[in-house]
Design a protein around this motif. Structure first.
Motif, short mmCIF file in Angstrom:
data_model
loop_
_atom_site.label_atom_id
_atom_site.label_comp_id
_atom_site.label_asym_id
_atom_site.label_seq_id
_atom_site.Cartn_x
_atom_site.Cartn_y
_atom_site.Cartn_z
N PHE A 104 -39.08 38.38 -6.58
CA PHE A 104 -38.48 39.49 -7.52
C PHE A 104 -37.90 39.76 -5.12
CE2 PHE A 104 -39.35 43.20 -9.89
CZ PHE A 104 -39.46 42.87 -10.82
N LYS A 105 -38.58 39.10 -4.84
CA LYS A 105 -38.23 38.96 -3.67
C LYS A 105 -37.15 37.12 -2.92
CE LYS A 105 -40.49 37.86 1.48
NZ LYS A 105 -41.14 37.06 2.70
N VAL A 106 -37.77 36.38 -4.28
CA VAL A 106 -36.72 35.54 -3.95
C VAL A 106 -35.39 35.44 -4.14
CG1 VAL A 106 -36.21 33.18 -4.98
CG2 VAL A 106 -38.59 33.54 -4.58
N ILE A 107 -35.22 36.68 -5.75
CA ILE A 107 -33.76 36.72 -6.07
C ILE A 107 -33.57 38.10 -5.39
CG2 ILE A 107 -32.94 38.74 -7.50
CD1 ILE A 107 -34.02 35.77 -8.64
N ASP A 108 -33.88 38.46 -4.71
CA ASP A 108 -32.95 39.80 -3.19
C ASP A 108 -32.54 38.39 -2.59
OD1 ASP A 108 -32.77 41.77 -1.61
OD2 ASP A 108 -34.34 41.38 0.11
N ASP A 112 -26.29 36.92 -4.27
CA ASP A 112 -25.01 36.36 -3.93
C ASP A 112 -25.42 34.89 -5.30
OD1 ASP A 112 -23.98 37.73 -2.55
OD2 ASP A 112 -23.62 36.63 -0.83
N GLU A 113 -26.07 33.84 -5.06
CA GLU A 113 -26.40 32.97 -5.99
C GLU A 113 -26.23 33.24 -6.73
OE1 GLU A 113 -27.47 31.74 -1.43
OE2 GLU A 113 -27.98 33.48 -3.05
N VAL A 114 -27.52 33.94 -7.26
CA VAL A 114 -27.56 34.29 -9.20
C VAL A 114 -26.64 35.10 -9.48
CG1 VAL A 114 -29.37 36.12 -10.20
CG2 VAL A 114 -30.44 34.49 -8.06
N LEU A 115 -25.98 36.14 -9.03
CA LEU A 115 -24.73 36.89 -9.10
C LEU A 115 -23.30 36.01 -9.37
CD1 LEU A 115 -24.48 39.75 -10.31
CD2 LEU A 115 -23.00 39.81 -7.89
N VAL A 116 -23.28 34.32 -9.55
CA VAL A 116 -22.45 33.82 -9.69
C VAL A 116 -22.78 33.25 -10.49
CG1 VAL A 116 -21.79 31.37 -8.64
CG2 VAL A 116 -21.42 33.91 -7.16
N MET A 117 -24.25 33.11 -10.18
CA MET A 117 -24.53 31.91 -11.64
C MET A 117 -24.98 32.73 -13.12
SD MET A 117 -28.36 30.24 -12.15
CE MET A 117 -29.49 31.92 -12.11
N TYR A 118 -24.75 33.48 -13.07
CA TYR A 118 -25.24 34.54 -14.43
C TYR A 118 -23.84 35.07 -14.84
CZ TYR A 118 -29.71 34.23 -14.70
OH TYR A 118 -31.01 33.97 -14.89
N MET A 176 -31.94 42.43 -12.57
CA MET A 176 -31.71 43.71 -12.74
C MET A 176 -31.42 43.54 -10.98
SD MET A 176 -32.52 47.70 -14.21
CE MET A 176 -33.17 48.23 -13.63
N TRP A 177 -31.85 43.98 -10.27
CA TRP A 177 -32.14 44.16 -8.95
C TRP A 177 -30.09 43.55 -7.85
CZ3 TRP A 177 -33.31 47.12 -5.06
CH2 TRP A 177 -33.48 46.63 -3.92
N THR A 178 -30.33 42.09 -8.96
CA THR A 178 -28.77 42.00 -8.18
C THR A 178 -27.01 42.23 -9.35
OG1 THR A 178 -29.02 40.18 -10.41
CG2 THR A 178 -29.53 39.51 -7.63
#
Length: 212
Positions: A104-108, A112-118, A176-178
């Protein structure tokens, strides 16, 4: 699953790595703001700090940039997660909690990167998509292995199907955090979010074991 070979006119591998890292950083900013389809290669080149001609020395198409973005993000998430897990000597349920909190910390840190990727992975060329999706499976397997260690130590009583489902649930709760940050991040800090998710995902399972 073989990694897609992105064409490059340059032979210097260190220079290729440097320029593509610049592209990834620039592209993430643009894709977040405008989306993949509305972003031009000229804009990516400018955001990356070089000319359109230089850009095409390191890629063959705009889709190559998207592939590099997705690949780089998965690599970074995996490497950071492994780093966090290696920082503390834990085992059993404590290690599972650490894995979830670290993920979760990494995702936080990379939301931005994770959101763009998905949002944009659907635009990948069909030959590249399976490789990127395999990266997602590898991330799930990392978590699944830690759950299996708890099962083998008889700390959890889960079937193989249940173990796999829990691993997938953990990955999705991190995402979901993103995805819902417009709502969640007004209500919770990442620490509060993690604590609540840990309680909801694990407390019931552990409690059931204690009642057996």
């Amino acid at each position: 699953m073989n990694k897609k070979k992105v064409p490059s006119m340059v032979k210097d591998q260190q220079l290729i790595k440097k320029r593509r890292e610049q592209m990834v950083k620039g592209a993430v900013n643009l894709f977040k703001e405008k989306g993949f389809h509305r972003t031009t290669t000229r804009e990516i080149a400018k955001e990356s700090g070089f000319s359109i001609g230089t850009l095409y020395e390191y890629i063959g198409s705009k889709e190559d940039v998207l592939y590099l973005v997705c690949d780089a993000i998965y690599e970074e998430v995996r490497d950071r997660l492994k780093q966090y897990l290696e920082m503390e000597d834990t085992s059993g349920i404590d290690r599972l909690k650490l894995a979830i909190a670290s993920y979760f910390k990494v995702i936080d840190e990379m939301q931005d990167e994770v959101l763009v990727m998905y949002q944009e992975a659907k635009s990948l060329p069909k030959e590249a998509l399976p490789y990127v999706l395999q990266k997602e499976i590898e991330m799930t397997v990392m978590i699944e292995k830690i759950i299996k260690d708890c099962v083998e130590a008889k700390l959890l009583n889960l079937s193989e199907q249940e173990t796999k489902m829990l691993a997938h649930n953990i990955l999705v709760q991190g995402h979901m955090w993103t995805f819902r940050r417009w709502a969640l991040q007004k209500l919770y800090t990442i620490e509060e979010y993690t604590e609540i998710q840990l309680k909801q995902m694990l407390l019931g399972i552990v409690q059931n074991e204690e009642d057996r």
